[in-house]
Write an enzyme that holds these catalytic residues in place. Structure first.
Site, PDB file in Angstrom:
ATOM      1  N   LYS A 134      50.205  51.291  43.351  1.00  0.00           N
ATOM      2  CA  LYS A 134      49.026  50.718  42.690  1.00  0.00           C
ATOM      3  C   LYS A 134      49.448  49.422  41.999  1.00  0.00           C
ATOM      4  CE  LYS A 134      45.232  49.957  40.408  1.00  0.00           C
ATOM      5  NZ  LYS A 134      44.025  49.426  41.119  1.00  0.00           N
TER       6      LYS A 134
ATOM      7  N   CYS B 116      42.310  40.819  42.377  1.00  0.00           N
ATOM      8  CA  CYS B 116      41.622  41.920  41.716  1.00  0.00           C
ATOM      9  C   CYS B 116      40.284  41.404  41.204  1.00  0.00           C
ATOM     10  CB  CYS B 116      42.420  42.495  40.551  1.00  0.00           C
ATOM     11  SG  CYS B 116      41.480  43.798  39.701  1.00  0.00           S
TER      12      CYS B 116
ATOM     13  N   ASN C 236      38.026  43.074  39.377  1.00  0.00           N
ATOM     14  CA  ASN C 236      37.353  43.976  38.431  1.00  0.00           C
ATOM     15  C   ASN C 236      37.856  43.953  37.002  1.00  0.00           C
ATOM     16  OD1 ASN C 236      35.761  44.925  40.587  1.00  0.00           O
ATOM     17  ND2 ASN C 236      37.443  46.273  41.204  1.00  0.00           N
TER      18      ASN C 236
ATOM     19  N   LYS D 285      48.327  39.594  48.345  1.00  0.00           N
ATOM     20  CA  LYS D 285      47.081  40.266  48.726  1.00  0.00           C
ATOM     21  C   LYS D 285      45.958  39.290  48.460  1.00  0.00           C
ATOM     22  CE  LYS D 285      44.546  44.112  49.543  1.00  0.00           C
ATOM     23  NZ  LYS D 285      44.794  45.345  48.757  1.00  0.00           N
TER      24      LYS D 285
HETATM   25  O1  LIG Z   1      39.741  47.548  39.967  1.00  0.00           O
HETATM   26  C1  LIG Z   1      40.887  47.628  40.472  1.00  0.00           C
HETATM   27  O2  LIG Z   1      41.865  48.205  39.947  1.00  0.00           O
HETATM   28  C2  LIG Z   1      41.021  46.959  41.800  1.00  0.00           C
HETATM   29  N1  LIG Z   1      40.042  47.187  42.704  1.00  0.00           N
HETATM   30  C3  LIG Z   1      40.014  46.553  43.924  1.00  0.00           C
HETATM   31  O3  LIG Z   1      39.125  46.783  44.755  1.00  0.00           O
HETATM   32  N2  LIG Z   1      41.005  45.679  44.230  1.00  0.00           N
HETATM   33  C4  LIG Z   1      42.014  45.410  43.380  1.00  0.00           C
HETATM   34  O4  LIG Z   1      42.909  44.593  43.720  1.00  0.00           O
HETATM   35  C5  LIG Z   1      42.037  46.079  42.103  1.00  0.00           C
HETATM   36 CL1  LIG Z   1      43.345  45.770  41.017  1.00  0.00          CL
END
Ligand SMILES: O=C(O)c1[nH]c(=O)[nH]c(=O)c1Cl
Length: 310
Positions: free
Chosen positions: A44, A129, A131, A163
Site C-alpha cells: 500500500k 493519489c 483522495n 504510478k
Molecule cells: O485513497 C487512496 O488511498 C488511494 N486511492 C486510489 O484510488 N489511488 C491511490 O493512489 C490512493 Cl493513495
C-alpha cells in the site's frame, strides 16, 4: 505456455500482481499475496508516518467496479521497509514498495532510506493519489512532476517506477513522455491509477455512496478499462526503453491479454482482487494461458505490443 516476465534485471514466474492499495496494507495481506499465484507483490502506498485515512464509508462496490476515497490509510514507511527486510526474494516474486509522500521532501526521505538499505525491493512512486483533500494529483502538474523526478534521480541511484494518473489528451501524453524520457533510471510507469473524482449516486437513498469529499472518489473496474488501455498503448509508444505496467479493469484473462497486446510488460489487478481475493490470480492466469493456447502464442513476447491498427 510461458507467462513469465523478465524485467528490471530479474525474471518473475508470471505476469500478474496486485495494484497498490488493494490487499496490501497489512503484513498478513502481503503474505497472502505472496502465497497466491501473484507473480509479484506491491505494498500500500506509504507516507512517512502512519495514517488513518478518510472517514468511512470510503469504498463502495458497484455493478461496474468500484469507487474509493480511502485517503492514504497506511502503516507508515517504516512498517513496509521492515517487511521488505524480511521478504523472501528467493521466491523469484518481485517486491515493490509504493511510496506516496505528502511532500517532495517526504518522497525523497523515503527513497533515501530505501537506498541506504540496499534491498532488492523496487520503489513505485505514486504520482496520482486522488483522495487526499487539498493535495492535487502530482501527475497532473507537469512542472511539479519534472521537479520531483529530478529530485528522485538525485536521491535514489537504483531503478524505480512511477504510478501515473490517467491522461485523456494527446498533448498530455506527449508532455508527460517528454518529462519521463529525461530519466534513464525511471525503468517503468504503471498506467493507470483510478480515474479521479467520480460520483456514484444511489437513487433509493438519493445519496452519494462514500463519505469523504461529498461522495467524490477514484473509479476502478469496468469503468476504466478503455482509458487504461489507451494510457498503456500511448506510453508504450512514447517511452522507448521503458516498461509499462498495465492496471485498470482487469477481471479475466481477456483484459490481461488486451493490456499486454497494448504493450504492458506486466499487469496489475485492483478492484477484481478487492472483491475476489488472491484466488483471482490463478483464475486470471489460467484464462490468459487458455486464450494464448487457442491463439497459438507460447509466450507473452509473441504478442506484447502487437495491437493492430486499422
Ligand atoms: O485513497 C487512496 O488511498 C488511494 N486511492 C486510489 O484510488 N489511488 C491511490 O493512489 C490512493 Cl493513495
Amino acid at each position: 505456455i510461458d507467462l513469465s516476465v523478465t524485467w528490471l534485471g530479474q525474471t518473475m514466474p508470471g505476469c500478474l500482481y496486485n495494484a497498490s492499495g488493494v490487499w496490501c496494507r497489512e503484513e498478513g495481506e502481503l503474505e497472502a499475496l505472496h502465497a497466491s499465484a501473484a507473480a509479484a507483490v506491491i505494498t500500500k502506498s506509504a507516507t512517512l508516518t502512519p495514517r488513518d485515512g478518510n472517514p468511512e464509508p470510503r469504498y463502495c462496490r458497484t455493478p461496474l467496479g468500484s469507487i474509493n476515497s480511502m485517503g492514504l490509510p497506511n502503516r507508515g514507511f517504516d512498517y513496509y521497509l521492515d517487511y521488505a527486510r524480511r521478504y523472501r526474494y528467493g521466491s523469484g516474486k518481485l517486491l515493490f514498495l509504493s511510496l506516496s509522500g505528502l511532500s517532495l521532501d517526504d518522497n525523497c526521505a523515503m527513497l533515501r532510506r530505501l537506498a541506504e538499505e540496499g534491498l532488492p525491493a523496487v520503489p513505485e512512486v505514486n504520482l496520482s493519489c486522488p483522495n487526499v483533500p487539498g493535495k492535487p494529483q502530482l501527475g497532473y502538474d507537469f512542472a511539479a512532476t519534472a521537479e520531483a523526478l529530478e529530485a528522485f534521480d538525485a536521491t535514489y541511484s537504483g531503478l524505480y517506477g512511477v504510478k501515473l494518473p490517467p491522461y485523456f489528451d494527446p498533448a498530455h501524453f506527449a508532455a508527460m513522455a517528454e518529462i519521463l524520457n529525461r530519466h534513464p533510471r525511471l525503468a517503468f510507469v504503471t498506467c493507470i491509477n483510478s480515474i479521479g473524482n467520480g460520483l456514484v449516486v444511489d437513487i433509493d437513498s438519493e445519496a452519494v455512496v462514500i463519505k469523504p469529499k461529498d461522495g467524490l472518489g477514484g473509479l476502478g473496474g469496468d469503468y476504466v478499462l478503455p482509458t487504461a488501455l489507451a494510457n498503456v498503448r500511448e506510453f508504450f509508444r512514447l517511452l522507448p526503453g521503458k516498461d509499462v505496467v498495465g492496471c485498470g479493469g482487469v477481471k479475466s484473462g481477456r483484459e490481461a491479454f488486451m493490456h499486454i497486446l497494448a504493450g504492458a510488460r506486466a499487469v496489475q489487478v485492483g478492484t477484481c482482487l478487492y472483491h475476489e481475493g488472491p484466488g483471482a490470480f490463478s483464475r486470471i492466469a489460467g484464462e490468459l494461458a487458455m486464450l494464448m493456447r487457442v491463439k497459438g502464442y507460447r509466450s507473452l513476447d509473441a504478442f506484447r505490443g502487437r495491437l493492430r491498427t486499422l
